[in-house]
Write an enzyme that holds these catalytic residues in place. Structure first.
Site, PDB file in Angstrom:
ATOM      1  N   SER A 131      -5.100   5.330   5.484  1.00 40.48           N
ATOM      2  CA  SER A 131      -4.012   4.310   5.867  1.00 40.48           C
ATOM      3  C   SER A 131      -4.064   4.154   7.430  1.00 40.48           C
ATOM      4  CB  SER A 131      -2.552   4.803   5.267  1.00 40.48           C
ATOM      5  OG  SER A 131      -1.483   4.472   6.209  1.00 40.48           O
TER       6      SER A 131
ATOM      7  N   CYS B  84       1.130  -8.216   5.225  1.00 41.38           N
ATOM      8  CA  CYS B  84       0.599  -6.726   4.922  1.00 41.38           C
ATOM      9  C   CYS B  84      -0.659  -6.537   4.870  1.00 41.38           C
ATOM     10  CB  CYS B  84       1.538  -6.275   4.053  1.00 41.38           C
ATOM     11  SG  CYS B  84       3.225  -5.873   4.661  1.00 41.38           S
ATOM     12  N   ASP B  85      -1.097  -5.224   4.435  1.00 37.43           N
ATOM     13  CA  ASP B  85      -2.315  -4.685   4.639  1.00 37.43           C
ATOM     14  C   ASP B  85      -3.749  -5.514   4.154  1.00 37.43           C
ATOM     15  OD1 ASP B  85      -0.499  -2.627   5.214  1.00 37.43           O
ATOM     16  OD2 ASP B  85      -1.854  -1.196   4.649  1.00 37.43           O
ATOM     17  N   LYS B  86      -3.239  -5.963   2.865  1.00 41.17           N
ATOM     18  CA  LYS B  86      -4.607  -6.734   2.252  1.00 41.17           C
ATOM     19  C   LYS B  86      -4.475  -8.232   2.245  1.00 41.17           C
ATOM     20  CE  LYS B  86      -6.377  -2.895   1.761  1.00 41.17           C
ATOM     21  NZ  LYS B  86      -5.194  -2.249   2.295  1.00 41.17           N
TER      22      LYS B  86
ATOM     23  N   GLU C  95      -6.704   4.707  -0.039  1.00 43.92           N
ATOM     24  CA  GLU C  95      -6.494   5.254   1.167  1.00 43.92           C
ATOM     25  C   GLU C  95      -5.921   6.686   0.878  1.00 43.92           C
ATOM     26  OE1 GLU C  95      -3.192   3.044   2.791  1.00 43.92           O
ATOM     27  OE2 GLU C  95      -4.840   1.410   3.458  1.00 43.92           O
TER      28      GLU C  95
ATOM     29  N   ASP D 154       0.969  -1.206   0.147  1.00 44.65           N
ATOM     30  CA  ASP D 154      -0.036  -0.167  -0.014  1.00 44.65           C
ATOM     31  C   ASP D 154       0.756   1.110   0.052  1.00 44.65           C
ATOM     32  OD1 ASP D 154      -1.960  -1.820   0.186  1.00 44.65           O
ATOM     33  OD2 ASP D 154      -3.164  -0.619   1.563  1.00 44.65           O
TER      34      ASP D 154
ATOM     35  N   CYS E 202       5.185  -2.448   8.294  1.00 43.63           N
ATOM     36  CA  CYS E 202       5.727  -1.042   8.765  1.00 43.63           C
ATOM     37  C   CYS E 202       5.296  -0.943  10.323  1.00 43.63           C
ATOM     38  CB  CYS E 202       4.961   0.207   8.237  1.00 43.63           C
ATOM     39  SG  CYS E 202       5.669   0.260   6.525  1.00 43.63           S
TER      40      CYS E 202
END
Length: 613
Positions: free
Chosen positions: A517, A122-124, A491, A81, A195
């Site tokens: 985000s 990570c995000d998704k 985002e 992302d 992150c």
């Protein structure tokens, strides 16, 4: 007693062809009849949170085979992302979640796998795999790649901690010199891993612990630390045990829908609120609940947000603490322990360890146990060495942070605030609700009223903010950025970051039907539902309209008369609820996603009514 799914492809004369192909993958004669377990990896060199996962799937696979299973690995896609942000690439991030869920279903069902270990980060990717696990409802364990170490650099003779958001803010701040901006950029992301703050990736990996689908330490133990290897080894061993319990002992309690039930989802959102997690987690929990047919919706989130205090404050809400500090304070088990003592946890839910959450906390909450092995595990710390290698260091803090009055994790009496870290706002501007990360909102702007400055896209908003169109006291409205309208629900980290860099972070609000985000802080309100493209009131706002935001009372109001809104709605009905003069290329893949996407209050999942006859 349920039959092994894999028997469909491994038994019977009519499956001679399938067995011949299995043999070609390395399956031996004596292996037929063992459970086939999918190792669902997500290695890619595009994403720092996944760059170190290449060999970890085989680490799990060897343990599966040593425990009596057949391990077969495949990979999903994984979008970064942060790299996709700020340009057209962000349109693809949320839709990739559905593709990941589908691809896991396709591979597992096409090959009749009996169970799976999901290696995400990570995000998704974690949400997509979680949706697949709830959809398939076969034994599953999650083990993530782990958080990145926080960046560190020396400014004005002081060592400061950094993360990705600092690099973005410094790069956008005209008052920061090129030399300092480059120094921050080089230091912000020092290692492999997700992150380093309580952004979406780390939030979701923490929530898998609360759901009972991952082991203690999954959400907080650093990617670089040698201790993390044990999570992968144990996952491989444990999944074989769970698989045999289900198929050979008819024990359905080990299935994802029986572990991650309604009570577990309530525990997950309680954790999210207590730790001030990313607002994206709301979207993903709603989506996963729908896949598992769990009755969990925005009403439950609103109810929990009024009960749970903010017990853990982490970047981006503060630069004092990052995930490595959360781990030192006891990690997710430490936060859940405080929720338990506050009477805010349903601790009879089950976990992949085969015990209740209450029993698990007794073993892993550093305030309940004196087990030296557990205390040693939570003292795992950063090395401060740039690397892309997993398990590459074994540094430890000298002591735990078990100070529940002034430490990273607080007890209820000493909470950062008695109001939780997330809130659901409702009103005529968001009839079905919108989400704000209250953990990142300054107390001075918990109540806010100002004129709207309306933009039809994130790109226009960025240009307007950097061009000086937004003034102190304004409410920036960015619409047609929802799941359908974007499409893809971008985002909005750049607009919020640029507001801060322009000195407006505590003087403006931002409202969108898009999302934020996990790195976002400030009065940033997202997920406005219904979205503009679905006829939501956010599509009726005009620049200059007064908007009133009241977080303590959970309300958001467009201060325009009902008659005027009715007239505007009739006008938009004729125009088709589309953005004005937006220049954006939308691919066929994204149009396919948009054609079926629901608004954020439904998790931005597919509208199943369009699939069912």
């Amino acid at each position: 007693m349920p039959k092994y799914r894999s028997a469909t492809t491994t038994h019977g004369r009519n499956m001679a062809g399938a067995r011949a192909l299995w043999r070609a993958t390395g399956v031996k004669e004596e292996d037929f009849g063992k459970p086939i377990i999918a190792v669902v990896n997500s290695f890619t060199q595009f994403v720092p949170g996944h760059v170190h996962l290449k060999d970890l799937g085989q680490l799990v696979a060897r343990e599966i085979e040593a425990a009596g299973g057949i391990a077969k690995e495949f990979n999903t896609i994984a979008v970064d992302d942060g790299i996709a942000m700020g340009h057209g690439g962000m349109l693809y991030s949320l839709p990739s979640r559905e593709l990941i869920a589908d691809s896991v279903e396709y591979m597992v069902n096409a090959h009749c796998a009996d169970a799976m270990v999901c290696i995400s980060n990570c995000d998704k990717i974690t949400p997509g795999m979680l949706m697949a696990a709830m959809r398939l409802n076969i034994p599953a364990i999650f083990v993530s790649g782990g958080p990145m170490e926080a960046g560190k650099t020396k400014l004005s003779d002081q060592i400061i901690k950094l993360d990705l958001v600092d690099a973005m803010m410094q790069g956008a701040d005209p008052k920061v010199s090129d030399a300092q901006s480059e120094q921050i950029e080089r230091s912000a992301c020092p290692t492999c891993g997700s992150c380093s703050g309580m952004f979406t990736a780390n939030s979701m990996n923490c929530l898998t612990e609360a759901l009972g689908l991952s082991q203690p330490g999954n959400g907080s133990l650093l990617a670089t630390h040698a201790d993390r290897k044990q999570l992968f080894l144990t996952a491989g061993q444990r999944i074989v045990e769970l698989t045999k319990r289900y198929y050979e002992q008819d024990d359905a309690s080990v299935l994802p829908r029986n572990i991650a039930n309604k009570a577990a989802f309530e525990n997950a959102i309680a954790l999210d609120i207590a730790m001030g997690g990313s607002t994206n987690t709301v979207l993903h929990l709603l989506a996963a609940a729908q896949e598992g047919e769990v009755e969990f919706d925005m009403t439950d989130i609103d109810r929990m947000s009024r009960q749970v205090p903010h017990l853990c404050k982490v970047a981006p809400s503060t630069q004092k603490y990052h995930m490595e500090d959360v781990h030192r304070a006891g990690g997710v088990m430490g936060i859940l322990g405080e929720l338990q003592r506050a009477g805010l946890l349903k601790d009879q839910t089950r976990t992949v360890l085969g015990i209740s959450l209450q029993e698990q906390l007794a073993q892993y909450d550093v305030k309940q146990t004196q087990d030296p092995a557990v205390h040693t595990m939570f003292r795992a710390g950063p090395a401060g060495i740039r690397t892309t290698q997993a398990f590459s260091q074994d540094c430890r803090w000298d002591t735990l942070d078990d100070d529940r009055q002034e430490g990273c994790i607080r007890d209820k009496a000493h909470a950062f605030s008695q109001d939780g870290g997330l809130a659901v706002l409702k009103g005529n501007l968001a009839i079905d609700g919108c989400i704000v990360k209250t953990a990142g909102v300054d107390e001075s702007i918990l109540k806010f009223r100002g004129p709207a400055v309306v933009y039809e896209s994130q790109e226009d908003a960025v240009n307007g903010i950097l061009g000086g169109q937004v003034k102190a006291g304004d409410v920036v409205v960015i619409r047609y950025e929802g799941p359908k309208g974007g499409p893809g629900m971008q985002e909005m980290l750049y607009p919020t970051t640029y507001l801060k860099s322009m000195g407006l972070g505590k003087q403006c609000a931002l409202l969108t039907d898009g999302r934020f985000s996990g790195g976002t802080s400030g009065l940033s309100i997202g997920h406005a539902s219904p979205e503009a493209a679905n006829g939501g009131t956010i599509g009726l706002v005009r620049s200059g309209d007064s908007i009133a935001i009241d977080i303590p009372n959970r309300s958001i109001t467009l201060e325009v008369s009902e008659s005027e809104l009715a007239a505007r709605r009739a006008e938009q009905d004729k125009l088709g609820w589309k953005p004005v003069d937006r220049q954006r290329t939308v691919s066929l893949a994204l149009k396919a996603y948009a054609s079926m996407a629901t608004s954020a209050d439904k998790g931005a999942v597919r509208d199943k009514s369009k699939l069912e006859g």
